[in-house]
Design a protein around this motif. Sequence first.
Motif, PDB file in Angstrom:
ATOM      1  N   SER A 331       0.829  -1.213   0.000  1.00  0.00           N
ATOM      2  CA  SER A 331       0.000   0.000   0.000  1.00  0.00           C
ATOM      3  C   SER A 331       0.864   1.264   0.000  1.00  0.00           C
ATOM      4  N   ILE A 332       1.935   1.243   0.806  1.00  0.00           N
ATOM      5  CA  ILE A 332       2.780   2.429   0.946  1.00  0.00           C
ATOM      6  C   ILE A 332       3.721   2.618  -0.247  1.00  0.00           C
ATOM      7  N   SER A 333       4.200   1.514  -0.824  1.00  0.00           N
ATOM      8  CA  SER A 333       5.210   1.629  -1.888  1.00  0.00           C
ATOM      9  C   SER A 333       4.636   1.698  -3.297  1.00  0.00           C
ATOM     10  N   SER A 338       7.963   8.147  -1.153  1.00  0.00           N
ATOM     11  CA  SER A 338       7.978   7.889   0.286  1.00  0.00           C
ATOM     12  C   SER A 338       8.322   9.151   1.049  1.00  0.00           C
ATOM     13  N   GLU A 342       5.364   7.795   6.256  1.00  0.00           N
ATOM     14  CA  GLU A 342       5.136   6.437   5.778  1.00  0.00           C
ATOM     15  C   GLU A 342       6.143   5.472   6.391  1.00  0.00           C
TER      16      GLU A 342
END
Length: 363
Positions: A331-333, A338, A342
């Motif tokens: 989800s974050i990457s 970034s 995060e």
Amino acid sequence: MTLKNRIFLGLLLFIPLSLAAEWFEFDPLIVFITAGLSIVPLASWMGLATEEIAVVAGPTLGGLLNATFGNATELIIAIIALKAGLLEVVKASLTGSIVGNLLLVMGLSMFLGGLRFKEQTFQPVIARVNASLMNLAVIAILMPTAFHFTSPNIQPAQIQHFSIAVSVILIAVYCLTLLFSMKTHSYLYDVGIAENEGDTPANHSSSHRPNLKLWVGVLLAATIAVAVESELLVGSLEVATDKLGLTPLFTGVILLPIIGNAAEHATAVTVAMKNKMDLSVSVAVGSSLQIALFVAPVLVLLGWAIGQPMNLDFNPFELVAVAVSVLIANSISSDGQSNWLEGMLLLAAYIVLGLAFYFHPAG
């Protein structure tokens, strides 16, 4: 010489200390701690030697060497634990390596890198490919466990045969990812080994050709030393963890992966703080993929060969940890960007899971 390199050189002193502790039959806890600390710099030298050999071998063979030896330390520790019959510790260390790389390493890299640079970027296409591969890995290790829980009367031999078949598929997929990254779509992975210059125990210059015989010797010596220290680590594992009040589950998921991955962790964080997030993410996610698609299947096949019933039927609690780690990391990457927040979210997730494994009563 950087601070990291000075620390690694200092840790080499624990090699003779660990051998002396074993020879004079010191407390197993002392043997465990000194052996664990000595593995950290040895793993770093293995990584450096592999990179130097790769420079001589060329991009294709060099990439294959890096892919093969990327998690050599964890593989050696796991093989020795497998031979000792510590199957649950082996499985826990595999899931712990995946969780640690996705949450601790990538989280720390994004957090510290984000404090220095407001926004950092990396290849979103590669992030999506890696996300798909990690989803496949979750499915692969989930099925044997689901197989077990939905068929209470199933025989262990059936689970092992199913695990062997799945392992062959995963190794084939891993080989295809190497073909994808080194041949057909190598332009997407344009993160040269040279970017890592200055982040290894001994700086090397790209202006001259490395001494192949020297670095093959270093790789061989470091590998043998890691094997010896791993024997000491595994041999003292049960008594030491009992004295520390830790369960084998916590030791396998948290402690062993940190020991085996420490050098790689330091590299990922260092390059992230130099705004080379492409390389940092490549180290963190690539290591997780190698564990899931190569190391775990190899251990299953090796266990079958030596008569140890190693399979992919993992502790459900470990599977939940892997699944949620993959979910939040993907989800974050996925956007290829970034920031420090995060990174903090990934670290918070790792701490929550670490606490869960610490308080989990499973022995």
